[in-house]
Write an enzyme that holds these catalytic residues in place. Structure first.
Site, mmCIF file in Angstrom:
data_model
loop_
_atom_site.group_PDB
_atom_site.id
_atom_site.type_symbol
_atom_site.label_atom_id
_atom_site.label_comp_id
_atom_site.label_asym_id
_atom_site.label_seq_id
_atom_site.Cartn_x
_atom_site.Cartn_y
_atom_site.Cartn_z
ATOM 1 N N LEU A 23 1.440 2.317 4.885
ATOM 2 C CA LEU A 23 2.537 3.004 2.915
ATOM 3 C C LEU A 23 1.842 4.404 2.780
ATOM 4 O O LEU A 23 0.255 4.393 3.159
ATOM 5 C CB LEU A 23 2.598 1.531 1.489
ATOM 6 C CG LEU A 23 3.324 -0.029 2.123
ATOM 7 C CD1 LEU A 23 2.309 -0.872 1.142
ATOM 8 C CD2 LEU A 23 4.057 0.524 2.389
ATOM 9 N N ASP A 24 2.864 4.602 2.133
ATOM 10 C CA ASP A 24 2.275 5.630 1.970
ATOM 11 C C ASP A 24 1.002 5.937 0.683
ATOM 12 O O ASP A 24 0.997 4.930 0.173
ATOM 13 C CB ASP A 24 3.828 6.990 1.351
ATOM 14 C CG ASP A 24 4.751 7.530 1.891
ATOM 15 O OD1 ASP A 24 4.574 7.266 4.136
ATOM 16 O OD2 ASP A 24 5.744 7.044 1.947
ATOM 17 N N GLU A 25 0.402 6.982 0.278
ATOM 18 C CA GLU A 25 -0.737 7.002 -0.789
ATOM 19 C C GLU A 25 0.441 6.371 -1.945
ATOM 20 O O GLU A 25 -0.521 5.521 -2.845
ATOM 21 C CB GLU A 25 -1.076 8.370 -0.525
ATOM 22 C CG GLU A 25 -2.370 8.784 -1.898
ATOM 23 C CD GLU A 25 -1.330 9.162 -2.835
ATOM 24 O OE1 GLU A 25 -0.989 8.432 -3.821
ATOM 25 O OE2 GLU A 25 -0.352 10.465 -2.620
#
Ligand code: URA
Length: 246
Positions: A107-109
């Site tokens: 998952l993105d930051e």
């Protein structure tokens, strides 16, 4: 006992022998005296998955393979070598880090929600391979109102800049009760920034992204951001069966 402790992430073999020798390990309420004693025998009539041991005050369930869910907060990277923010691994206890858990997909930051982590390479591979179409459900809060043509275009498929093959959403459900900008998107694959790029391809922009579900598993609503828990035997069985692993 040394093998069990080492395999569960309690340190090197030498350190694990030391833990036993110092009387810091107990099984079923009895302090283990011999590092070479057989853990299965110490468990006696107790069957897996109920095997457990205690180190100091920490009672730890024995798992041949580890599989946990984390409520990923924003501000953490899924990389094991993060560059700008702490890694999600910093949210897990040391034994899980030491036994080499890896996130199942990234998952993105700034994305929040359900993240599974495991040391089972085959399960990780199957759940992330497009071949097995493990469905992932995201809630996206968008910058602009969700247009009904956007739903049609995403269901039909849009071409992204990393390949000629159109990518489709398996389902698109605008959530009117959460405001006209929020939509639930179900995807069967997980390319880099896929949700954000698909939403951009239909002229909108994701302002906040949250994963609610992966395959058979929903994020536990009792988990606060940054909290994690083991999967139950039933949850693990259903997840493994969804990618034809026993
Ligand atoms: N798609 C994205 O764009 N970001 C995520 O974190 C997950 C899916």
């Amino acid at each position: 006992m040394e093998d069990a402790l080492h395999g569960q992430g309690f340190g090197s073999r030498r350190e694990c022998r030391g833990l036993v020798r110092l009387g810091r390990v107990s099984v079923a309420g009895v302090v283990v005296e011999d590092p070479d004693s057989d853990f299965a025998a110490l468990m006696g009539p107790v069957a897996l998955p109920d095997w457990a041991f205690t180190v100091d005050n920490l009672t730890w369930p024995y798992r041949k393979r580890a599989l946990v869910m984390l409520h990923k907060p924003a501000g953490h990277e899924c990389s094991l070598k993060p560059r700008h923010h702490p890694s999600v691994m910093s949210l897990l206890p040391t034994p899980l880090r030491l036994r080499g858990l890896q996130p199942i997909g990234r998952l993105d930051e700034d994305t929040t929600g359900l993240l599974l982590l495991t040391d089972d390479g085959e399960l990780n591979h199957r759940l992330t391979s497009p071949k097995w179409h493990a469905a992932k459900v995201y809630r996206a809060v968008c910058r602009h109102a969700w247009a009904s043509e956007a739903t049609q275009r995403l269901l039909k498929g849009v071409v992204l800049d990393d390949g000629p093959q159109a990518v489709q959403a398996l389902a698109v459900e605008p959530l009117d009760h959460s405001g006209e900008n929020t939509v639930l998107l179900t995807l069967g694959e997980g390319r880099y920034h896929q949700v954000k790029r698909m939403v951009a391809a239909v002229g909108n922009r994701v302002d906040a992204l949250h994963r609610l579900r992966m395959s058979t598993l929903e994020l536990d609503p009792n988990l606060e951001p940054s909290q994690w828990r083991w999967l139950t035997a039933e949850e693990e069985g259903a997840l493994r069966a969804s990618v034809r692993l026993d």
